[in-house]
Design a protein around this motif. Structure first.
Motif, PDB file in Angstrom:
ATOM      1  N   THR A  33       0.824  -1.211   0.000  1.00 65.20           N
ATOM      2  CA  THR A  33       0.000   0.000   0.000  1.00 65.20           C
ATOM      3  C   THR A  33       0.860   1.265   0.000  1.00 65.20           C
TER       4      THR A  33
ATOM      5  N   ASP B  80       0.606   4.253  -2.664  1.00 61.96           N
ATOM      6  CA  ASP B  80       0.562   5.673  -2.314  1.00 61.96           C
ATOM      7  C   ASP B  80       1.635   6.448  -3.086  1.00 61.96           C
TER       8      ASP B  80
ATOM      9  N   ALA C 129       0.545   7.065  -6.624  1.00 66.49           N
ATOM     10  CA  ALA C 129      -0.473   8.120  -6.671  1.00 66.49           C
ATOM     11  C   ALA C 129       0.160   9.499  -6.485  1.00 66.49           C
TER      12      ALA C 129
ATOM     13  N   TYR D 149      -7.299  -1.565  -2.786  1.00 67.95           N
ATOM     14  CA  TYR D 149      -6.653  -0.361  -2.269  1.00 67.95           C
ATOM     15  C   TYR D 149      -5.958   0.412  -3.402  1.00 67.95           C
TER      16      TYR D 149
ATOM     17  N   SER E 289      -8.353   2.177  -5.562  1.00 72.31           N
ATOM     18  CA  SER E 289      -8.961   3.317  -4.872  1.00 72.31           C
ATOM     19  C   SER E 289      -8.085   4.557  -4.943  1.00 72.31           C
ATOM     20  N   LYS E 290      -6.801   4.360  -5.187  1.00 70.89           N
ATOM     21  CA  LYS E 290      -5.861   5.471  -5.305  1.00 70.89           C
ATOM     22  C   LYS E 290      -5.750   5.988  -6.747  1.00 70.89           C
TER      23      LYS E 290
END
Length: 678
Positions: A348, A352, A355, A383, A386-387
């Motif tokens: 994750t 991040d 992104a 996840y 979703s980014k």
């Protein structure tokens, strides 16, 4: 076509030809395969001789490259060969004096005693096509092509198809017959290279992950070599790169070997032991059949770097709708944490990072099927999506051809496995697959590669091959094939101390060799250290994002490696493209330095590195810019030490030049944006 007299002194036709020549003082010294094929009686007119000579010499449309056909030996042992020449400014250079020809089939020999039958009319090939990724988006090429028909002693037919392009020479064999299945026992193609010719070659290894060695004269080594191989003529007037293209299910990959004779590089089939001994090393063919193209990219270093010849001679795209094929940069956790994908929190964090950096992809590498610490692969996919990032996922190629037991294994091995897995991946939102550990270039493995690409296209899955062969033009036919490894890249900082010291020079060779023939996933741009440190500067590492072309560019550093960068460096990495509209070499020499400019839209990106242990000052001319347009220059270069940058901005145009200081093993990047676009 001029003929080497000494060769014909050894020919049984020589004495008869000499008598005729003495009788006809005005007859040109020409090559007449007709003398060797039994129709001398009707070929003695001067006009016919001139006409025939012209047909056996093929020039590129721009007249810079010439390939000619010749023969030597007694009639029953006659061998045919090509010679390649380059015509530079005010001079002509014989680049390759002999390219031996021939094949041995399980039923017949097509290497000696071939009789010339006929030659087709020369035809001009012109082509324009677009590519969704690579070093250029709009491509055009032109070539003159001829087909020459031969017959062996038992009336077996073989054709030789030759093309002379403006940036290289290609040829292939063709068996025109119908029906019958045969083993190709050997291919006799070999390139005779004068010992004074400089060469950069990589020792053969099935993963194509070696270091290039520079050689000439007394330093020439005898061994088997990977494609592609780079050469420079003694007079420095011409460079050329040896490779092959349009390799399909009907043949195996080949390599080069000079083990028998130091200056003769013969095409050689895979070792039987490759792929743990699975599959046959000799290819089986069914008629009619054509071999892969034998490719010689030729000209200046700029011609080499900009060439798309390997793609140009490969079949057009089989994928009709390519809108879903999106190149882009990728965050990747393996380099900094070899077991990172086992940890949901690491996964994750890299999502991040992607992104934050506006990179479209992140990769779940090996051990995703053992993920824990807060979630599994399904949780990770949700996840990542979703980014606003798309996930890619790793697979072991599976099968008995690889010793690596890492799971998931075998899910790509059969059509049924792939359909089931691609169906699951589509539902979970995955955009593509990385498939690893092929370990062979035998015919069965070539079929496996292409079967994967066929099935992946049906599910609109991007493909990345790792632990694999080097490109053979497949990205044109299968544009969802985004990149290959096939290079000693940054992953090797995890394998031992060697790359720490070889990388600076190695990085300056790759743009002239491996990356010429197709996408190369070096996994670049690392500022922190992995298991073994690097000694390249931050400017050097930043420049690799431009120098190394890969439609999926896996940015290898850990998140903090990018987050700690100054804003101007982060901004550069957020916007640097992974696919290009145009590529130009601005300067460099293999092993010393290299500067490349690449255009995306109206914006130019420049990357330059120094591979040597001395500081340099480079003057970069901007004469490639569009005339009459002002550009905003943004320069990021080496600072006072390896981990520091300097920046500069200026207004420039096509008459400008920029002076750049490079540290030892240093580098720089620049952007050039039209003023009216800002």
């Amino acid at each position: 076509m001029i003929v080497n007299k000494q060769r014909y002194l050894r020919s049984s036709a020589w004495n008869q030809f000499r008598r005729i020549r003495l009788e006809r003082k005005n007859v040109c010294w020409i090559s007449l395969p007709a003398l060797l094929s039994g129709f001398l009686v009707f070929s003695l007119s001067l006009g016919f001789q001139h006409s025939f000579a012209q047909k056996l010499t093929i020039q590129s449309p721009n007249k810079k490259l010439t390939v000619s056909l010749d023969a030597e030996g007694p009639e029953d042992q006659l061998t045919w060969f090509l010679r390649a020449s380059f015509h530079g400014t005010g001079k002509s250079t014989e680049v390759i004096p002999e390219i031996a020809l021939g094949l041995k089939r399980s039923d017949q020999d097509f290497s000696k005693g071939l009789r010339f039958l006929k030659k087709s009319n020369e035809r001009l090939i012109t082509e324009k096509y677009s590519a969704p990724h690579g070093k250029s988006s709009s491509r055009s090429n032109a070539a003159n092509e001829v087909t020459i028909a031969f017959e062996n002693a038992v009336k077996g037919k073989m054709n030789l198809i030759i093309r002379a392009y403006n940036d290289g020479i290609t040829f292939r064999y063709q068996f025109p017959g119908k029906g019958g299945t045969y083993v190709v026992e050997d291919e006799l193609t070999s390139y005779t290279v004068p010992k004074e010719t400089r060469r950069w070659m990589q020792k053969w290894n099935p993963a194509n992950e070696g270091i290039y060695t520079a050689m000439s004269d007394s330093t020439i080594q005898l061994r088997e070599w990977c494609y592609p191989a780079l050469f420079q003529t003694k007079d420095a007037s011409c460079w050329y790169l040896l490779h092959e293209a349009d390799l399909d299910r009907t043949y195996c990959g080949t390599k080069l070997s000079n083990k028998a004779e130091g200056n003769k590089y013969k095409l050689t089939f895979p070792d039987q032991g490759d792929g743990r001994g699975q599959g046959a090393s000799k290819p089986v063919i069914s008629l009619p059949w054509k071999s892969p193209w034998r490719v010689i990219i030729m000209g200046s270093l700029q011609d080499i770097v900009a060439s798309t010849l390997v793609d140009d001679v490969s079949p057009p795209s089989l994928v009709k709708n390519t809108e879903w094929i999106k190149p882009g940069n990728v965050s990747w956790n393996y380099w900094s944490s070899n077991h990172g994908t086992k940890d949901y929190k690491i996964v994750t964090d890299f999502a991040d990072l992607a992104a934050e950096m506006t990179w479209p992809y992140t990769l779940l590498d090996w051990e995703w099927d053992a993920m824990s610490n807060g979630g599994n692969v399904e949780d990770a996919a949700k996840y990542i999506l979703s980014k606003g990032v798309k996930p890619l996922i790793w697979y072991n190629s599976g099968g008995d051809h690889t010793w690596v037991p890492s799971t998931p294994k075998d899910r790509m091995l059969t059509h049924e496995n792939r359909v089931a897995e691609f169906t699951k991946l589509r539902k979970m939102g995955f955009a593509g697959v990385k498939i690893d550990f092929f370990e062979s270039e035998k015919q069965d493995m070539i079929k496996y590669y292409l079967d994967i690409l066929d099935d992946a296209a049906k599910f609109e899955m991007l493909v990345y091959f790792h632990g694999c062969l080097v490109p053979r033009g497949w990205a044109r036919t299968y544009p969802h094939l985004m990149t290959y490894e096939g290079v000693r890249g940054a992953e090797w900082y995890n394998n031992g101390p060697e790359l720490t010291y070889t990388a600076p020079e190695h990085n300056t060779i790759l743009p002239f060799t491996r990356n010429v023939v197709g996408a190369m996933d070096y996994t670049p741009v690392t500022f922190t250290n992995s298991q073994f440190p690097h000694i390249t500067s931050y400017g050097h590492e930043l420049a690799l994002s431009v120098l190394f072309e890969s439609a999926l560019q896996h940015m290898a550093d850990r998140p903090e490696g990018y987050r700690q960068l100054p804003d101007f460096a982060k901004s550069f990495l957020k916007t640097v493209p992974a696919a290009w509209d145009e590529t130009k070499l601005l300067g460099g020499f293999p092993g010393k330095d290299v500067i490349i400019a690449r255009r995306k839209g109206d914006v130019w990106y420049i990357g330059g590195i120094n591979g040597e242990i001395k500081e340099k000052k480079q003057t970069v001319a901007l004469d490639f810019l569009q005339g009459g347009t002002k550009y905003s220059l943004g320069l990021i270069a080496d600072g006072k030490h390896d981990k520091e940058f300097t920046t500069r901005s200026a207004e420039v145009d096509s008459s400008s030049s920029v002076d750049v200081r490079l540290l030892r093993r240093g580098g720089f990047v620049a952007t050039l944006t039209p003023i009216n676009n800002i």
